[in-house]
Design a protein around this motif. Structure first.
Motif, PDB file in Angstrom:
ATOM      1  N   HIS A  84       0.849  -1.195   0.000  1.00 12.43           N
ATOM      2  CA  HIS A  84       0.000   0.000   0.000  1.00 12.43           C
ATOM      3  C   HIS A  84       0.881   1.240   0.000  1.00 12.43           C
ATOM      4  CE1 HIS A  84      -3.034   2.869   1.847  1.00 12.43           C
ATOM      5  NE2 HIS A  84      -3.533   2.502   0.687  1.00 12.43           N
ATOM      6  N   ALA A 115      -5.499   1.010  -5.282  1.00  7.94           N
ATOM      7  CA  ALA A 115      -5.222   2.263  -4.597  1.00  7.94           C
ATOM      8  C   ALA A 115      -3.820   2.184  -4.011  1.00  7.94           C
ATOM      9  CB  ALA A 115      -6.250   2.477  -3.500  1.00  7.94           C
ATOM     10  N   PRO A 116      -3.131   3.276  -3.739  1.00  5.11           N
ATOM     11  CA  PRO A 116      -3.654   4.639  -3.851  1.00  5.11           C
ATOM     12  C   PRO A 116      -3.621   5.211  -5.264  1.00  5.11           C
ATOM     13  CG  PRO A 116      -1.437   4.617  -2.908  1.00  5.11           C
ATOM     14  CD  PRO A 116      -1.838   3.206  -3.049  1.00  5.11           C
ATOM     15  N   ARG A 117      -3.021   4.500  -6.220  1.00  4.36           N
ATOM     16  CA  ARG A 117      -2.960   5.038  -7.579  1.00  4.36           C
ATOM     17  C   ARG A 117      -2.755   3.886  -8.543  1.00  4.36           C
ATOM     18  NH1 ARG A 117       1.201   7.382 -11.068  1.00  4.36           N
ATOM     19  NH2 ARG A 117       0.423   9.299 -12.026  1.00  4.36           N
ATOM     20  N   TRP A 118      -3.567   3.847  -9.607  1.00  5.70           N
ATOM     21  CA  TRP A 118      -3.322   2.855 -10.646  1.00  5.70           C
ATOM     22  C   TRP A 118      -1.971   3.203 -11.270  1.00  5.70           C
ATOM     23  CZ3 TRP A 118      -8.562   3.775 -13.628  1.00  5.70           C
ATOM     24  CH2 TRP A 118      -9.621   3.468 -12.786  1.00  5.70           C
ATOM     25  N   ALA A 280     -14.265   0.398 -10.147  1.00  6.88           N
ATOM     26  CA  ALA A 280     -13.883   1.672  -9.525  1.00  6.88           C
ATOM     27  C   ALA A 280     -14.684   2.812 -10.132  1.00  6.88           C
ATOM     28  CB  ALA A 280     -12.390   1.915  -9.707  1.00  6.88           C
ATOM     29  N   ALA A 281     -14.868   2.765 -11.446  1.00  2.00           N
ATOM     30  CA  ALA A 281     -15.634   3.827 -12.106  1.00  2.00           C
ATOM     31  C   ALA A 281     -17.093   3.786 -11.657  1.00  2.00           C
ATOM     32  CB  ALA A 281     -15.541   3.682 -13.613  1.00  2.00           C
ATOM     33  N   ASP A 283     -18.096   2.690  -8.868  1.00  2.00           N
ATOM     34  CA  ASP A 283     -18.141   2.853  -7.421  1.00  2.00           C
ATOM     35  C   ASP A 283     -18.950   1.735  -6.769  1.00  2.00           C
ATOM     36  OD1 ASP A 283     -17.447   4.007  -5.137  1.00  2.00           O
ATOM     37  OD2 ASP A 283     -18.760   5.737  -5.265  1.00  2.00           O
ATOM     38  N   GLN A 323     -12.068  -5.387  -0.129  1.00  3.70           N
ATOM     39  CA  GLN A 323     -12.680  -4.682   1.004  1.00  3.70           C
ATOM     40  C   GLN A 323     -14.080  -4.139   0.675  1.00  3.70           C
ATOM     41  OE1 GLN A 323     -12.294  -0.915   1.851  1.00  3.70           O
ATOM     42  NE2 GLN A 323     -11.889  -0.355  -0.257  1.00  3.70           N
TER      43      GLN A 323
ATOM     44  N   HIS B   3       0.305   8.732   4.248  1.00  2.00           N
ATOM     45  CA  HIS B   3      -0.287   8.639   2.926  1.00  2.00           C
ATOM     46  C   HIS B   3      -1.083   9.879   2.586  1.00  2.00           C
ATOM     47  CE1 HIS B   3       0.370   5.191   0.581  1.00  2.00           C
ATOM     48  NE2 HIS B   3       0.320   4.395   1.620  1.00  2.00           N
ATOM     49  N   ARG B   4      -0.821  10.428   1.410  1.00  2.00           N
ATOM     50  CA  ARG B   4      -1.645  11.560   0.959  1.00  2.00           C
ATOM     51  C   ARG B   4      -2.966  11.035   0.426  1.00  2.00           C
ATOM     52  NH1 ARG B   4       1.555  14.049  -3.499  1.00  2.00           N
ATOM     53  NH2 ARG B   4      -0.236  15.395  -3.749  1.00  2.00           N
ATOM     54  N   PHE B   5      -2.950   9.805  -0.051  1.00  2.00           N
ATOM     55  CA  PHE B   5      -4.159   9.253  -0.656  1.00  2.00           C
ATOM     56  C   PHE B   5      -4.537   7.984   0.102  1.00  2.00           C
ATOM     57  CE2 PHE B   5      -1.386  10.700  -4.270  1.00  2.00           C
ATOM     58  CZ  PHE B   5      -1.886  11.990  -4.307  1.00  2.00           C
ATOM     59  N   ASP B   6      -5.329   8.139   1.117  1.00  2.00           N
ATOM     60  CA  ASP B   6      -5.741   6.951   1.866  1.00  2.00           C
ATOM     61  C   ASP B   6      -7.116   6.523   1.375  1.00  2.00           C
ATOM     62  OD1 ASP B   6      -6.438   4.974   3.650  1.00  2.00           O
ATOM     63  OD2 ASP B   6      -5.331   5.895   5.295  1.00  2.00           O
ATOM     64  N   TRP B   7      -7.090   5.600   0.450  1.00  4.86           N
ATOM     65  CA  TRP B   7      -8.308   5.163  -0.235  1.00  4.86           C
ATOM     66  C   TRP B   7      -9.329   4.565   0.730  1.00  4.86           C
ATOM     67  CZ3 TRP B   7     -11.295   5.681  -4.061  1.00  4.86           C
ATOM     68  CH2 TRP B   7     -12.072   4.660  -4.579  1.00  4.86           C
ATOM     69  N   ARG B   8      -8.816   3.844   1.735  1.00  2.00           N
ATOM     70  CA  ARG B   8      -9.740   3.211   2.685  1.00  2.00           C
ATOM     71  C   ARG B   8     -10.537   4.255   3.436  1.00  2.00           C
ATOM     72  NH1 ARG B   8      -5.374  -1.069   4.507  1.00  2.00           N
ATOM     73  NH2 ARG B   8      -4.174   0.813   4.366  1.00  2.00           N
ATOM     74  N   GLN B  11     -13.016   5.887   1.169  1.00  5.43           N
ATOM     75  CA  GLN B  11     -14.186   5.039   0.932  1.00  5.43           C
ATOM     76  C   GLN B  11     -15.116   4.999   2.133  1.00  5.43           C
ATOM     77  OE1 GLN B  11     -13.575   1.150  -0.772  1.00  5.43           O
ATOM     78  NE2 GLN B  11     -14.294   2.226  -2.571  1.00  5.43           N
ATOM     79  N   LEU B  14     -16.766   8.611   1.817  1.00  6.47           N
ATOM     80  CA  LEU B  14     -17.335   9.262   0.639  1.00  6.47           C
ATOM     81  C   LEU B  14     -17.803   8.309  -0.456  1.00  6.47           C
ATOM     82  CD1 LEU B  14     -14.747  12.171   0.362  1.00  6.47           C
ATOM     83  CD2 LEU B  14     -17.023  12.260   1.338  1.00  6.47           C
ATOM     84  N   THR B  15     -18.049   7.058  -0.115  1.00  9.20           N
ATOM     85  CA  THR B  15     -18.561   6.125  -1.121  1.00  9.20           C
ATOM     86  C   THR B  15     -20.050   5.947  -0.940  1.00  9.20           C
ATOM     87  OG1 THR B  15     -16.481   4.998  -1.331  1.00  9.20           O
ATOM     88  CG2 THR B  15     -18.396   3.764  -1.988  1.00  9.20           C
ATOM     89  N   ASP B  88      -3.275  11.865 -10.558  1.00  8.06           N
ATOM     90  CA  ASP B  88      -2.476  11.711  -9.337  1.00  8.06           C
ATOM     91  C   ASP B  88      -2.904  10.567  -8.418  1.00  8.06           C
ATOM     92  OD1 ASP B  88      -0.753  13.673  -9.877  1.00  8.06           O
ATOM     93  OD2 ASP B  88      -1.787  15.224  -8.731  1.00  8.06           O
ATOM     94  N   HIS B  89      -4.180  10.311  -8.390  1.00  8.15           N
ATOM     95  CA  HIS B  89      -4.658   9.313  -7.425  1.00  8.15           C
ATOM     96  C   HIS B  89      -5.893   8.595  -7.937  1.00  8.15           C
ATOM     97  CE1 HIS B  89      -7.615  12.348  -6.376  1.00  8.15           C
ATOM     98  NE2 HIS B  89      -6.630  13.200  -6.177  1.00  8.15           N
ATOM     99  N   VAL B  90      -6.232   7.548  -7.244  1.00 11.70           N
ATOM    100  CA  VAL B  90      -7.275   6.640  -7.701  1.00 11.70           C
ATOM    101  C   VAL B  90      -8.645   7.335  -7.838  1.00 11.70           C
ATOM    102  CG1 VAL B  90      -7.780   5.769  -5.381  1.00 11.70           C
ATOM    103  CG2 VAL B  90      -8.211   4.323  -7.326  1.00 11.70           C
ATOM    104  N   GLN B  93      -8.503   9.122 -11.057  1.00  7.27           N
ATOM    105  CA  GLN B  93      -8.395   8.132 -12.130  1.00  7.27           C
ATOM    106  C   GLN B  93      -9.755   7.503 -12.427  1.00  7.27           C
ATOM    107  OE1 GLN B  93      -5.172   5.874 -10.286  1.00  7.27           O
ATOM    108  NE2 GLN B  93      -3.772   6.547 -11.888  1.00  7.27           N
ATOM    109  N   ALA B  94     -10.472   7.165 -11.361  1.00  8.22           N
ATOM    110  CA  ALA B  94     -11.800   6.573 -11.542  1.00  8.22           C
ATOM    111  C   ALA B  94     -12.740   7.593 -12.177  1.00  8.22           C
ATOM    112  CB  ALA B  94     -12.343   6.088 -10.208  1.00  8.22           C
TER     113      ALA B  94
END
Lengths: 642, 251
Positions: A84, A115-118, A280-281, A283, A323, B3-8, B11, B14-15, B88-90, B93-94
């Protein structure tokens, strides 16, 4: 007793701590929580970038915190997709350089959509990349040596691990399943292509290929062998990567043990890439069924480096599709992975946060099962092994049929060392894409002579010396063979060899059903039970007193079915033998509830449920049913959308 | 290295669709990928697309009538993925991919978006973006119900130049340790740390989860503020005005 010692150093559930993203207080709290829960082992990746920019000495503090709590720790050094961190932990300047990205010819860069980036995977063929990576390993070794001198106690329970890194993810995306024919493997980018040419030149300059004359070596380099050569090259490059990693770490005195892992992250698999980005797109939730099938595909693969089998491991990340799944789906995948890899000496990796998201009762059950599996009393055998040129490319010939008939008991391997680890194997098949050389041919013939059944493809992928050896030992010229016709062109030529047999098959055949069934029966491979519903899957583990049978329902509805045995057997809840027995894994006769022996039992398996059954031997003979071609296909009855 | 981008964490806050929301309420169209006229991959929220693999796109159109769907060519998807790699981040990207998937080159309009935005992002990226500063931060803290163990969940969003620059749990390790530090101190600390003005909000966890299932929960937000179940830190009349305009006039 500590888990570390109890499991011979290999706990089957390995909790990952991402030390580089935790504040010191948080790190200590997490370790304390794990310790309270009874864990005595943790694992962590060492992200390359984090190690190189570790100005606050987070790794050192992590090691100290772990040591203070008397926990054992394994550090995974290879860059891997499950880290990660940005670009899987690879230094930013390397990751950003398009020049060194791995590529597939038709589909561009090899992408990991986590995550955090593709990001695009760097090529492990790149000289620039590898030079920096070897330097990182050397620095890490220096770091450990310094620690050994100044605080040797910190290293007392430490081990380091090397994985297959990104190699297995250099595949074309999509295709749905792992063994889709379009899912070819290998890096065809600039660095990969240059290395491939070098490999061809080195490989075919060996004397064995220049037989009968030097011009013969050119034959192997022609376009018609490109796919075959690329597969061999991909495996050779991965093996070389593992060896060189180990050499660097062992070059000087490595103060801690080293192990090889075959770590696989289903969420990052190229076959799942399209689904992952679309999910991901949208959601939405991950596709549970697809992930479950990827675990099946991974469970059939096994490799070894220099006579050591790499431990099969599955990682479920906390930042991918896993997750987003429901609790029951996550539990199902975890149990399935655990059964399939821990019963072969492997492990499931999971971050501590994901572990704690599971219910307390599930964690307790999973932990108990893991302990029993680690004790080795429930083992998943390999009845059939197909030797392939590259482990992570789709296998050819009759593979799909073995896989359909025998499930995880059919295995793919890229090294004959795996065969040595499986004395129970009765049938060894050589993949039609494998170039058979003299030494492996000798080993395989020796194995067959001792009583095994060896299945070889007819065709041109045999060196002259191997061909001569096979011909002489089998008496091919004397016409000792016996032709057996089969449907769809799957006929075979059979030769006796000592106590065993060697069969030749036509790789162009289209229908492998009869071929596979007849060989399985001839080899004496038996399946113990048949299920009436093809949507259910079984994992059958051998124990001393019988069989641990796990019936898996990976659908979203409860399924009722009958289970048929060839002879009357006694069936009991396996959970009993896991919990109460003084000899765990072994059911004592007095423990068995009074269930009448029978040949047929009715079962109801809940949605995403795993039903553990203990099938008890009657006397010395275990009840079995012969494999038949009418076994329900895993997909056969699964027509309606779930 | 925080982490600047904490996907968990992103989510968790904001999901909309990932957890617990009934399919019918928010299912977007099913998405399939085709190569040479045959389906090679796909995704459909709440459905298994495996059985459609290998089906011709013609057959798919005929048989997959129960749900709106879109078929994209593999080459196009690969191109869009490469395009998204530059982000920059997921989250970006999504979003990049979502925009591509939503714009059907064939002219057929999808009746539903590929995914619904979370109400907070919808607000921030809509009309508000014209009146909000170009650089700012948001700190959200979700208070657990009484009697429920565990630390409150926190999220820190930083927007620069109108773009979401980072999302993670706030790192408060550099903040002076005093027992009396209040929410105002915390927001001030974050403003100084990230060099952008921060707006904090402290909200009961259950309220947030209920709001997150709705497209326009702004009236509920106002009601919670009025009832002092939730609070803005610091309280800004301008922001309250924006919330009111959104809640009652849809602005």
């Amino acid at each position: 007793m500590e888990l570390w010692q109890e499991f011979g150093g290999q706990p089957p559930i390995r909790i990952l701590i991402n030390y580089w993203e935790l504040a010191p207080d948080d790190l200590r709290a997490r370790l304390d929580a794990l310790q309270r829960e009874g864990f005595s082992h943790v694992s962590s990746f060492v992200p390359w970038q984090a190690f190189e920019s570790d100005i606050s000495h987070k790794l050192m503090k992590f090691l100290q915190a772990v040591s203070e709590r008397r926990l054992s720790l394994s550090l995974i050094l290879s860059p891997d997709v499950g880290v990660h961190a940005l670009h899987s932990g690879v230094p930013r300047d390397l990751a950003a350089s398009e020049e060194i990205h791995a590529r597939r010819a038709g589909s561009g860069p090899c992408v990991v959509a986590l995550a955090p980036r593709w990001h695009a995977l760097p090529s492990l063929h790149s000289a620039e990349f590898m030079k920096r990576y070897w330097a990182f390993l050397s620095r890490f070794l220096g770091f450990l040596s310094d620690l050994d001198r100044s605080q040797s106690g910190v290293l007392r329970r430490l081990s380091v691990s090397v994985t297959g890194s990104f190699w297995k993810y250099y595949r074309s995306p999509g295709g749905g399943s792992f063994d889709s024919a379009t899912n070819a493997a290998g890096d065809e980018g600039k660095s990969g292509s240059a290395s491939f040419l070098k490999y061809l030149s080195e490989q075919y300059s060996q004397r064995e290929f220049a037989d009968p004359d030097a011009a013969a070596a050119q034959r192997w380099k022609t376009q018609s062998f490109e796919d075959v050569n690329r597969r061999h090259f991909a495996q050779s490059a991965e093996d070389q990567f593992r060896r060189q990693s180990e050499q660097i770490l062992l070059r000087k005195y490595l103060p801690v043990p080293l192990e090889h892992l075959e770590l696989y992250t289903p969420e990052a698999d190229p076959a799942y890439l399209h689904t992952a980005v679309l999910q991901a797109a949208a959601d939405g939730r991950a596709e549970f069924t697809r992930l479950s099938k990827l675990v099946d595909a991974c469970a059939t693969r096994e490799t070894a480096v220099d006579r050591r089998v790499c431990r099969p491991c599955v990682q479920w990340t906390g930042f991918g599709g896993f997750q987003t799944l429901s609790d029951s789906e996550r539990q199902f995948l975890l149990l399935k992975s655990l059964l399939l890899v821990a019963s072969r000496g492997g492990a499931v990796f999971l971050e501590d946060r994901e572990w704690r998201r599971l219910s307390r009762s599930f964690r307790k059950r999973a932990d108990l099962l893991a302990r029993r599996l680690a004790e080795g009393r429930l083992r998943l055998g390999a009845s059939v092994i197909q030797v392939v040129p590259h482990l992570w490319s789709p296998a050819g010939g009759p593979w799909k049929e073995w896989s359909r008939l025998l499930g995880p008991e059919a295995r793919l391997c890229s090294s004959l060392d795996v065969l040595r680890a499986h004395p129970e194997t009765k049938l060894v098949v050589v993949d039609p894409a494998l170039i058979l050389r003299a030494e492996p041919a000798r080993e395989l013939l020796d194995w067959a002579e001792a009583g095994g059944a060896l299945v070889l493809p007819q065709g041109p992928l045999v060196t002259e010396s191997a061909r001569a050896q096979i011909s002489t030992r089998l008496g091919v010229k004397q016409g000792r063979g016996r032709a057996i016709a089969g449907r769809g062109g799957a006929s075979r030529q059979t030769y006796e060899l000592g106590a065993g047999k060697v069969h030749f098959y036509d790789p162009q055949a289209t229908d492998w059903r009869d071929f596979a069934v007849s060989l399985i029966e001839e080899a004496g491979i038996r399946r113990r039970c048949q299920l009436g519903d093809g949507r259910l899957q079984t994992i059958s583990l051998e124990s001393e007193s019988g069989q641990g049978l796990f019936i898996m329902n990976g659908t979203s509805r409860a399924l009722s079915t009958d289970i048929h045995f060839a002879e009357s057997v006694r069936v009991t809840d396996l959970a009993l033998s896991l919990t109460d027995s003084p000899n765990p894994g072994v059911v004592e006769p007095e423990q068995v509830p009074p269930v009448e022996p029978a040949r047929r039992f009715s079962l109801e398996v809940p949605s995403c449920g795993v039903l553990p059954l203990s099938v008890l031997n009657s006397g010395t003979a275990t009840a079995v049913v012969a494999v038949s071609s009418e076994l329900p296909s895993p997909e056969g009855e699964h027509a309606a959308p779930v | 290295m925080q982490h600047r981008f904490d996907w968990r964490v992103y989510q968790e806050f904001l999901t909309v669709g990932a957890r617990g929301v009934p399919l019918a309420e928010n299912a977007g169209p099913a998405l399939f990928v085709a190569r040479e006229g045959a389906v090679i991959s796909g995704y459909s929220s709440g459905e298994d697309t495996d059985e459609w693999l290998g089906t011709s796109t013609e057959e798919l159109r005929l048989r997959y009538a129960h749900r709106e769907h879109r078929v994209v060519e593999e080459a196009d998807l690969q191109k869009w993925i490469r395009e998204a790699l530059a982000k920059d981040h997921v989250v970006d990207q999504a979003e990049c991919l979502r925009r591509r998937l939503g714009a059907d080159p064939g002219g057929t309009q999808l009746s539903r978006p590929v995914a619904y935005h979370h109400f907070l992002l919808d607000g921030l990226q809509g009309w508000w973006s014209r009146v909000l500063p170009s650089n700012y931060g948001i700190y959200l803290r979700l208070e657990r119900p009484r009697g429920v163990e565990g630390a409150p969940r926190e999220l820190c969003l930083v927007v620069r130049g109108g773009r979401l620059e980072s999302f993670h749990s706030p790192d408060l390790s550099g903040m002076a340790r005093t027992d009396t530090r209040g929410d105002e101190d915390l927001v001030r600390y974050l403003s100084e740390k990230y060099l952008v003005p921060f707006q904090g909000a402290v909200i009961p966890e259950r309220d947030w989860e209920d709001w997150s299932k709705l497209a326009e929960p702004w009236r509920l937000v106002l009601m919670a503020l009025r009832a002092r179940r939730a609070r803005l830190v610091p309280f800004r009349w301008g922001l309250a005005g924006l919330l009111g305009a959104r809640a009652y006039f849809g602005l």
